[in-house]
Structures are given as C-alpha cells and as structure tokens.
Design an enzyme around this catalytic site. Structure first.
Site, PDB file in Angstrom:
ATOM      1  N   ASN A 154       0.798  -1.231   0.000  1.00 24.18           N
ATOM      2  CA  ASN A 154       0.000   0.000   0.000  1.00 24.18           C
ATOM      3  C   ASN A 154       0.828   1.278   0.000  1.00 24.18           C
ATOM      4  O   ASN A 154       0.401   2.292  -0.544  1.00 24.18           O
ATOM      5  CB  ASN A 154      -0.982  -0.004   1.177  1.00 24.18           C
ATOM      6  CG  ASN A 154      -0.299  -0.048   2.518  1.00 24.18           C
ATOM      7  OD1 ASN A 154       0.700  -0.742   2.700  1.00 24.18           O
ATOM      8  ND2 ASN A 154      -0.820   0.698   3.479  1.00 24.18           N
ATOM      9  N   GLU A 252       4.865  -3.264  12.661  1.00 18.43           N
ATOM     10  CA  GLU A 252       3.898  -2.172  12.436  1.00 18.43           C
ATOM     11  C   GLU A 252       2.709  -2.818  11.759  1.00 18.43           C
ATOM     12  O   GLU A 252       2.749  -3.137  10.572  1.00 18.43           O
ATOM     13  CB  GLU A 252       4.522  -1.063  11.598  1.00 18.43           C
ATOM     14  CG  GLU A 252       3.692   0.202  11.567  1.00 18.43           C
ATOM     15  CD  GLU A 252       2.755   0.256  10.375  1.00 18.43           C
ATOM     16  OE1 GLU A 252       1.529   0.055  10.587  1.00 18.43           O
ATOM     17  OE2 GLU A 252       3.221   0.483   9.253  1.00 18.43           O
ATOM     18  N   CYS A 286      -2.938   2.435   7.006  1.00 18.92           N
ATOM     19  CA  CYS A 286      -3.097   1.865   8.350  1.00 18.92           C
ATOM     20  C   CYS A 286      -3.391   2.910   9.408  1.00 18.92           C
ATOM     21  O   CYS A 286      -4.011   2.602  10.431  1.00 18.92           O
ATOM     22  CB  CYS A 286      -1.861   1.053   8.724  1.00 18.92           C
ATOM     23  SG  CYS A 286      -0.326   1.991   8.644  1.00 18.92           S
ATOM     24  N   GLU A 460       9.563   3.256  13.846  1.00 17.94           N
ATOM     25  CA  GLU A 460      10.370   3.608  12.686  1.00 17.94           C
ATOM     26  C   GLU A 460      10.324   5.119  12.533  1.00 17.94           C
ATOM     27  O   GLU A 460       9.361   5.762  12.939  1.00 17.94           O
ATOM     28  CB  GLU A 460       9.833   2.919  11.431  1.00 17.94           C
ATOM     29  CG  GLU A 460       9.876   1.395  11.525  1.00 17.94           C
ATOM     30  CD  GLU A 460       9.317   0.717  10.288  1.00 17.94           C
ATOM     31  OE1 GLU A 460       8.398   1.275   9.668  1.00 17.94           O
ATOM     32  OE2 GLU A 460       9.808  -0.366   9.948  1.00 17.94           O
TER      33      GLU A 460
END
Length: 478
Positions: A154, A252, A286, A460
């Site tokens: 994505n 994640e 997300c 991150e």
C-alpha cells in the site's frame, strides 16, 4: 495513456537478475485490470545466495565509517527526489493511488534517506565512571547484523524507505521482500541506492511466496533482526518465527483509527479534513481515521459536512488529473468492501453515501459513509482497509474514550476540541502510538512511527528509528 512499465528483477549480490526460468507472478494495474509485467519469484537457492552475501558483507559494512554511509544515503535520497516523477508514475500504475499522492510519498521516501544519513553520524556511546581505580568502562552501540525486512503493497515507497534508510545507516545489510503487487517502486529505491554507490550485497531485494521467503530468511542464523509491516495475523506468525531464533522484531501492524470530535471543536474542519484523511489512498492506509465518534450535540452538523464532502470526491484512474480516490489494490479488497457493507446493512446500518462497487474495469469502490452501525457488525471490529467511514455519536469524554480504546488496535487516533483540558485528557487517555489533536497529518520524518497493543511494537522514523538496528556492548578495561 502511456503505461510504460519497467522490467522487473531480483537484486541479489549486486546483480539485477531477470526472471529467466524462475516462476513469476503478474503485476496488475488496479485501474483497469491489465497486466503491467511479471515479477520474478525467488527460489530457495536465490535466498541462500542472498543470505550468504549478506553474511559476507556484514562486518565490512558495520565497520564502514559513518560519514561514508551517510554520504551514500544522502546521494540515494537526492536521486530518489530527482527521479520522483518517474517513480511516482510507476507507483500509481501498480498501486493505484492518485499521482499527486504518489509524488508526495516518493518525496518523503527521499526525505527518510536524508534524515537517516544524518542519524548515521550520531551513533554514539558513553563512558560510565567506574567504582574502582584503574578501570575504564565504555558502552558502545553497534549494528545488530543482517536484517530481513518485509513490506506491504500500500505504501511501496515510504515503507521500504523507513526500514532501509535506518538499517543501512546503522550499518546493517538488508534483505527486503516488498509486496509483489507493487514491486517496481521498491526496485526504483534499490536502483537509487545502487547508483549512489552502496557496496554490492549490502542491499538485496527478493520477491516470492511470502510463507516460503519469510520462513527461510527468518530461520537462517545469518539474520539477526526482523522488521515487518502488514496485517496482525501475519505479524503474529513472523513474531513466533523470530522468537524461535531469539531475534528481535519490529512490527507495524493494522489499525482502526478512532476520531473523537467534541462539541466545542471546529466541526467543519474536523469533518472536511476527516474525509480527506479517510479516503486518502482509497482508505488503504493503516493510520487512517475510520471510526468518527462525534459528541451528540455536534453529530448532525458534522454528519452534514462529512457527507457533503464525501459526495464531492472524484473517483478514477490515479493518472488522470483531478482524481482524489483511486482503485483498491486488488480484487480481494473489492470483495471485502462489499462484504463489510452488506454485513453492516443487514444488521441495521444506514448507507449515507456510496456503498457499492463502481461499474466498469478496475477495482473501484465508492467512497462510503455508514451511520447507525451496530456494535456487532464486522466493520466495527475489523480494519476495513478501504474507502469506508463510520459515524457514531457519543455523550461524555469517558464514553468516547471507552469506544476509542475498545478494540485491540492501538496505532493512530485523533481528537478535535478547543478546550485545553480536554485535549490533555484525550492525549493521555487514548491507547495509540500516534495521536493527532486538531489535525490529521501527524506523520513526519523526524517523528517515531509505531503503535501499541495488537498494532505492533517498536518504532520507525525519528531518532528512535535507528535504535532498533543497534545493539549495546559494554567494555570494562583494567
């Protein structure tokens, strides 16, 4: 319309390997269903070679001067930005998002390489005073070792960039497996790093059957760190595999972003901005806002603004100027949207806007707004990961926080209020790794990106991003 799409390769041992006699998978243009190309799938022998190469270069890359690593990463960032138009077009072709969103993503991918180029020069340690004479005590931070990285389709530029830039800056070789639906974008980043002078074998890009690739890479004693972005079930699986080798893993995973809109908020800004945030990337984001929880007095006004803005969205091919919502990435996502809406309606939900697929070629689904969704509907439990927004009223701060925190996800959350006390209480009370107060755009290169609960662990980006690729070593010398 020009749909030129570059050939696809594996990148192993510094060589660009065509498919040859390997199995391949089609790369589909989600806007029309056409086949853009075929991505080669790595064999077990390919993965063995990638592992052996990473092992061979690990010590050399770890010991490369930080300033040299920084220079290479900075060059790569500059190349990515210089090639942004070409890379963004590839991204839109294979992933579907509007070209302006693709350009923004590629630009920010380049920014991550620039950021971590500087972080490479800030890897330091400390001297700890000893409790006896004649002893020197040092704590050093060193590269943890070769990394296996797994990224989804994505965000095919920015997600690999976060992982690659941080790991390479720390001194870790990386074997990355990007999503097979959007391979060309990740390969463009690898090409920039190769052209920037990254030593052969420090980065390797493989594609393949996800279960086979992850199992072989993670099980190898060469790999000392795993990082994954994707779904919760796969995150659990990879976490278990990493645990077998006592290997740290950064995860994640998914989200179901709540938005709390209080009576005293700027209702129009919260609604109009919420539409832009929810339907960006066709909802396949997300950290998107999904459940809009509006305090009861403001509910009717918010709904009117939200529905009006959603109706005005232009759906279409991402390469067409003016497109705001592109196609879903694949047929699976399209079918899931239909199932989620049908389930909600069957249980009593109202469709205020959209609710069905767009006729014609491609994987298009109308921007959809649901109200009066019962709590037992699937869409109230599962991350939609598509263009569906849910509107629900709440009464008190306590009620709003309870619903916002009800699900096991804890990635992103948002709140809108003009009251300073409410803003503090919401910021403290929301169970999420990333929180936006009176704004939806919360991601920046200099900030950590990560969640809690079932949304994963580790971060991150930001100064924190490099920490997960370093290990601490103390030296006590008499």
């Amino acid at each position: 319309m020009n749909v030129t799409y570059d050939p696809l390769y594996l990148f192993i041992g510094g060589e660009w390997l065509p498919a040859g006699d390997r199995d391949t998978a089609p790369v589909i243009n989600p806007a029309d269903g056409s086949v853009l190309g075929r991505v080669p799938l790595a064999t077990a022998a390919d993965l063995d070679r990638a592992l052996a190469t990473a092992d061979a270069v690990a010590t050399t890359w770890r010991n490369t001067f930080p300033d040299v690593r920084a220079t290479i990463l900075r060059r790569a960032g500059n190349l990515i930005r210089a090639r942004a138009t070409q890379i963004a077009r590839t991204l839109t072709l294979e992933e579907g998002k509007p070209l302006n969103e693709a350009l923004d993503e590629v630009d920010r991918a380049g920014e991550y390489f620039e950021w971590f180029a500087e972080e490479a020069r800030r890897i330091d340690g400390r001297v700890v005073p000893a409790n006896r004479p004649g002893v020197q005590q040092l704590v050093k931070r060193q590269a943890i070792g070769p990394v296996a990285a797994f990224t989804p389709w994505n965000f095919p530029a920015i997600t690999p960039a976060r992982k690659l830039a941080a790991a390479l800056a720390a001194g870790c070789p990386v074997i990355i497996k990007p999503g097979e639906e959007s391979p060309g974008t990740a390969l463009a980043l690898a090409r920039a790093l190769d052209d920037a002078g990254l030593p052969r074998g420090v980065l390797q890009v493989v594609f393949g059957l996800p279960d086979m690739v992850s199992k072989q890479l993670i099980a190898s004693p060469v790999i000392r760190k795993v990082t994954f972005t994707g779904s919760v079930p796969i995150g659990r699986l990879l976490s278990a595999r990493a645990a077998e080798g006592v290997k740290p893993i950064t995860l994640e995973l998914g989200g179901h972003g709540p938005v709390l809109v209080f009576n005293d908020a700027d209702i129009e800004a919260a609604a109009v901005g919420g539409v832009a945030n929810r339907f960006r990337g066709t909802g396949q984001v997300c950290i998107s806002s999904t459940r809009f929880l509006i305090q009861r007095e403001a509910y009717e006004v918010f709904t009117r603004y939200f529905v009006d803005a959603a109706r005005k969205l232009k759906v279409g091919n991402g390469l067409v100027e003016g497109t705001q919502v592109g196609p879903l990435a694949n047929a699976r996502q399209l079918e899931k949207m239909e199932q989620l809406v049908a389930d909600a309606v069957e249980r009593g939900a109202k469709v205020l806007v959209g609710g069905k697929r767009v006729s014609g070629p491609g994987f298009f689904f109308e921007p959809t707004v649901l109200a009066d969704v019962p709590m037992d509907a699937r869409v109230m439990q599962e991350e939609p990961f598509g263009p569906i927004a849910i509107l629900r009223p709440f009464d008190t701060l306590k009620d709003g926080l309870e619903e916002a925190n009800r699900l096991p996800y804890g990635l992103s959350a948002y709140a809108f209020t003009r009251d300073a006390r409410t803003a503090i209480d919401v910021g403290d009370g929301l169970d999420a790794g990333m929180i936006g107060i009176n704004q939806y755009r919360i991601i920046a290169t200099e900030l950590p990106f990560g969640g809690m609960k079932d949304s994963g662990h580790g971060s991150e980006g930001g100064a924190e991003g490099i920490e997960y690729y370093l290990t601490h070593k103390f030296i006590s010398q008499a």
